[in-house]
Design a protein around this motif. Structure first.
Motif, short mmCIF file in Angstrom:
data_model
loop_
_atom_site.label_atom_id
_atom_site.label_comp_id
_atom_site.label_asym_id
_atom_site.label_seq_id
_atom_site.Cartn_x
_atom_site.Cartn_y
_atom_site.Cartn_z
N TYR A 283 0.82 -1.21 0.00
CA TYR A 283 0.00 0.00 0.00
C TYR A 283 0.86 1.27 0.00
O TYR A 283 0.61 2.20 -0.78
N HIS A 284 1.89 1.30 0.84
CA HIS A 284 2.72 2.50 0.91
C HIS A 284 3.56 2.69 -0.36
O HIS A 284 3.78 3.82 -0.80
N GLU A 285 4.01 1.60 -0.95
CA GLU A 285 4.72 1.73 -2.23
C GLU A 285 3.78 2.26 -3.31
O GLU A 285 4.17 3.07 -4.15
N LYS A 286 2.56 1.79 -3.27
CA LYS A 286 1.55 2.25 -4.23
C LYS A 286 1.28 3.75 -4.07
O LYS A 286 1.17 4.49 -5.06
N LEU A 287 1.19 4.21 -2.82
CA LEU A 287 1.02 5.63 -2.56
C LEU A 287 2.17 6.45 -3.13
O LEU A 287 1.96 7.49 -3.77
N GLU A 288 3.39 6.01 -2.87
CA GLU A 288 4.57 6.75 -3.31
C GLU A 288 4.65 6.88 -4.82
O GLU A 288 5.10 7.90 -5.34
N ILE A 289 4.20 5.87 -5.53
CA ILE A 289 4.32 5.87 -6.99
C ILE A 289 3.15 6.59 -7.66
O ILE A 289 3.35 7.40 -8.57
N TYR A 290 1.92 6.31 -7.20
CA TYR A 290 0.75 6.80 -7.92
C TYR A 290 0.07 8.01 -7.29
O TYR A 290 -0.52 8.82 -8.00
N GLU A 291 0.14 8.15 -5.96
CA GLU A 291 -0.58 9.23 -5.31
C GLU A 291 0.32 10.42 -5.00
O GLU A 291 -0.07 11.58 -5.18
N TYR A 292 1.54 10.16 -4.53
CA TYR A 292 2.46 11.24 -4.18
C TYR A 292 3.81 11.05 -4.86
O TYR A 292 4.85 10.94 -4.20
N PRO A 293 3.84 11.00 -6.19
CA PRO A 293 5.12 10.76 -6.89
C PRO A 293 6.05 11.97 -6.76
O PRO A 293 5.63 13.13 -6.85
N GLU A 294 7.31 11.69 -6.54
CA GLU A 294 8.33 12.76 -6.45
C GLU A 294 9.49 12.46 -7.40
O GLU A 294 10.65 12.63 -7.05
N PHE A 295 9.14 12.02 -8.59
CA PHE A 295 10.16 11.68 -9.57
C PHE A 295 10.57 12.93 -10.35
O PHE A 295 9.73 13.77 -10.68
N ILE B 165 8.14 5.73 -14.74
CA ILE B 165 7.84 4.55 -15.55
C ILE B 165 8.65 3.35 -15.06
O ILE B 165 8.13 2.23 -14.94
N ALA B 166 9.92 3.58 -14.75
CA ALA B 166 10.78 2.50 -14.24
C ALA B 166 10.29 2.01 -12.89
O ALA B 166 10.27 0.80 -12.62
N ALA B 167 9.87 2.96 -12.01
CA ALA B 167 9.36 2.58 -10.69
C ALA B 167 8.07 1.78 -10.80
O ALA B 167 7.85 0.80 -10.06
N GLU B 168 7.19 2.17 -11.73
CA GLU B 168 5.96 1.43 -11.94
C GLU B 168 6.23 0.01 -12.41
O GLU B 168 5.54 -0.93 -12.00
N LYS B 169 7.23 -0.15 -13.25
CA LYS B 169 7.58 -1.48 -13.76
C LYS B 169 8.08 -2.38 -12.63
O LYS B 169 7.70 -3.55 -12.52
N VAL B 170 8.94 -1.82 -11.78
CA VAL B 170 9.46 -2.58 -10.64
C VAL B 170 8.32 -2.97 -9.70
O VAL B 170 8.23 -4.11 -9.23
N PHE B 171 7.44 -2.01 -9.42
CA PHE B 171 6.30 -2.25 -8.54
C PHE B 171 5.41 -3.37 -9.10
O PHE B 171 5.02 -4.30 -8.39
N LYS B 172 5.13 -3.29 -10.39
CA LYS B 172 4.27 -4.28 -11.03
C LYS B 172 4.89 -5.67 -10.98
O LYS B 172 4.22 -6.65 -10.65
N ASN B 173 6.16 -5.77 -11.30
CA ASN B 173 6.83 -7.08 -11.29
C ASN B 173 6.89 -7.68 -9.88
O ASN B 173 6.84 -8.90 -9.71
N LYS B 174 7.01 -6.80 -8.88
CA LYS B 174 7.12 -7.26 -7.50
C LYS B 174 5.81 -7.81 -6.97
O LYS B 174 5.80 -8.82 -6.24
N TRP B 175 4.68 -7.19 -7.35
CA TRP B 175 3.42 -7.50 -6.71
C TRP B 175 2.38 -8.17 -7.61
O TRP B 175 1.33 -8.60 -7.11
N LYS B 176 2.63 -8.28 -8.91
CA LYS B 176 1.58 -8.70 -9.83
C LYS B 176 1.05 -10.11 -9.57
O LYS B 176 -0.09 -10.42 -9.94
N MET B 177 1.84 -10.98 -8.97
CA MET B 177 1.37 -12.33 -8.68
C MET B 177 0.84 -12.46 -7.25
O MET B 177 0.53 -13.57 -6.81
N ILE B 178 0.75 -11.34 -6.54
CA ILE B 178 0.32 -11.37 -5.14
C ILE B 178 -0.99 -10.61 -4.93
O ILE B 178 -1.93 -11.11 -4.32
N TYR B 179 -1.04 -9.36 -5.44
CA TYR B 179 -2.21 -8.50 -5.23
C TYR B 179 -2.75 -7.96 -6.55
O TYR B 179 -2.01 -7.81 -7.52
#
Length: 340
Positions: A85-97, A104-118
């Motif tokens: 949840y907190h990683e999701k907030l940092e990337i999509y709700e309060y991005p500071e890139f 885009i790179a952070a979203e890819k890492v996030f997706k690969n990390k969690w896509k088979m879990i949530y």
């Protein structure tokens, strides 16, 4: 000549939203989950479900007074989900890139990390709809807990002043109690004056079973037999807005066809016995027309004769579920549509 009936949805007044449905189909959801994987799909027994229901209701009890209070998220959620949840907030709700490429790179890492879990939607709500000055221990107007299947539940939370949140969540056992390992939260527009809670619960369960987006479908149902993806501008009010690009994905499984527009399920067509959409299961003797009438809060007055065959029609706002019954009043096909 076969008899045809139409079931039209009735609306539930907001004042009776606290009524929870307790009936369930013996095999509802279970037939859908035989080939699924991941922490959200574990099998449970009746005693464990009852214990989970009791625990979930207990976390909203105020410690020193009668009524409902917000729980402390650090005490009721798994560490894994809070990390997600907190990683999701940092990337999509309060991005500071500093650059779009970094996001885009952070979203890819996030997706690969969690896509088979949530499930991986971009919508971000604080758990239970907390925020706007609300903190753990603050009083709530009302909380209604309803069991969906296994350790999946919905929690309808009324903050007062027409702020009502609909939550779907999954519990996992933890020591002698439970923890919440996933939650999806949505704000209810009570200004509409009514809401049909059973249909929302059915859609929530269907998303657990079939996936809220293409990645979820693959996580839950495996590799599709076929997949087609189209990207095009969105047509709005008769003209093409070239800046609004949408991706439509259609996936075929055995007896199931799914269509997603970006991260939202817009169509499902189900034809095979044992497959289902939420509580509605094809050719399940425990999920016949009478069961659906009871489950969705309908009455005999909602039945209409139709000379064209055995078709039942169930609708809610912009959501639309069309159910075809056979001559034995068992579900033959299910078609779901959502959106404009």
């Amino acid at each position: 000549m076969m008899k045809k009936s139409i079931l039209s949805s009735t609306t539930l007044l907001f004042s009776i939203l606290a009524i929870a449905l307790s009936t369930s189909c013996n095999q509802a959801a279970r037939n859908q989950e035989d080939n699924t994987s991941g922490s959200l799909m574990g099998k449970t027994d009746a005693q464990q479900i009852a214990s989970g229901d009791k625990w979930l209701k207990s976390i909203f009890q105020c410690s020193a007074e009668i009524g409902y209070c917000l729980p402390d998220e650090k005490k009721v959620f798994t560490e894994r989900y809070l990390e997600f949840y907190h990683e999701k907030l940092e990337i999509y709700e309060y991005p500071e890139f500093e650059a779009q490429e970094e996001q885009i790179a952070a979203e890819k890492v996030f997706k690969n990390k969690w896509k088979m879990i949530y499930p991986l939607g971009k919508e971000v709500w604080a758990p239970f709809g907390m925020g706007n000055g609300m903190e753990a221990g603050d009083k709530l107007e009302n909380v209604t807990i309803t069991h969906l299947s296994d350790l999946k539940f919905t929690a309808l939370i009324d903050y007062g002043e027409e702020n009502v949140f609909f939550n779907t969540l999954v519990l996992i056992p933890s020591a002698d109690a439970f923890l919440i390992d996933y939650i999806e939260t949505a704000l209810i527009d009570v200004h509409q004056g009514h809401i049909n809670l059973p249909f929302l619960q059915n859609l929530a369960l269907a998303k657990f079973q079939l996936g809220a987006n293409p990645d979820d479908a693959k996580r839950l149902l495996g590799k599709p037999q076929s997949e087609n993806t189209e990207t095009e501008p969105l047509e709005v009010s008769g003209y093409i807005d070239e800046d609004y690009i949408v991706t439509t994905t259609t996936m075929e499984y055995d007896g199931i066809q799914l269509t997603y527009q970006d991260d939202r399920m817009t169509h499902a067509y189900i034809t095979k016995p044992g497959k289902g959409f939420g509580w509605i299961i094809c050719e399940d003797k425990n999920c016949d027309k009478d069961f659906l009438i009871e489950k969705f809060g309908l009455t005999k007055d909602d039945l209409f004769e139709n000379k064209d065959g055995n078709k039942a029609f169930i609708s809610m706002e912009i959501l639309n579920i069309e159910v075809n019954f056979d001559e034995n009043d068992l579900v033959k096909t299910i078609e779901f549509n959502s959106g404009p």
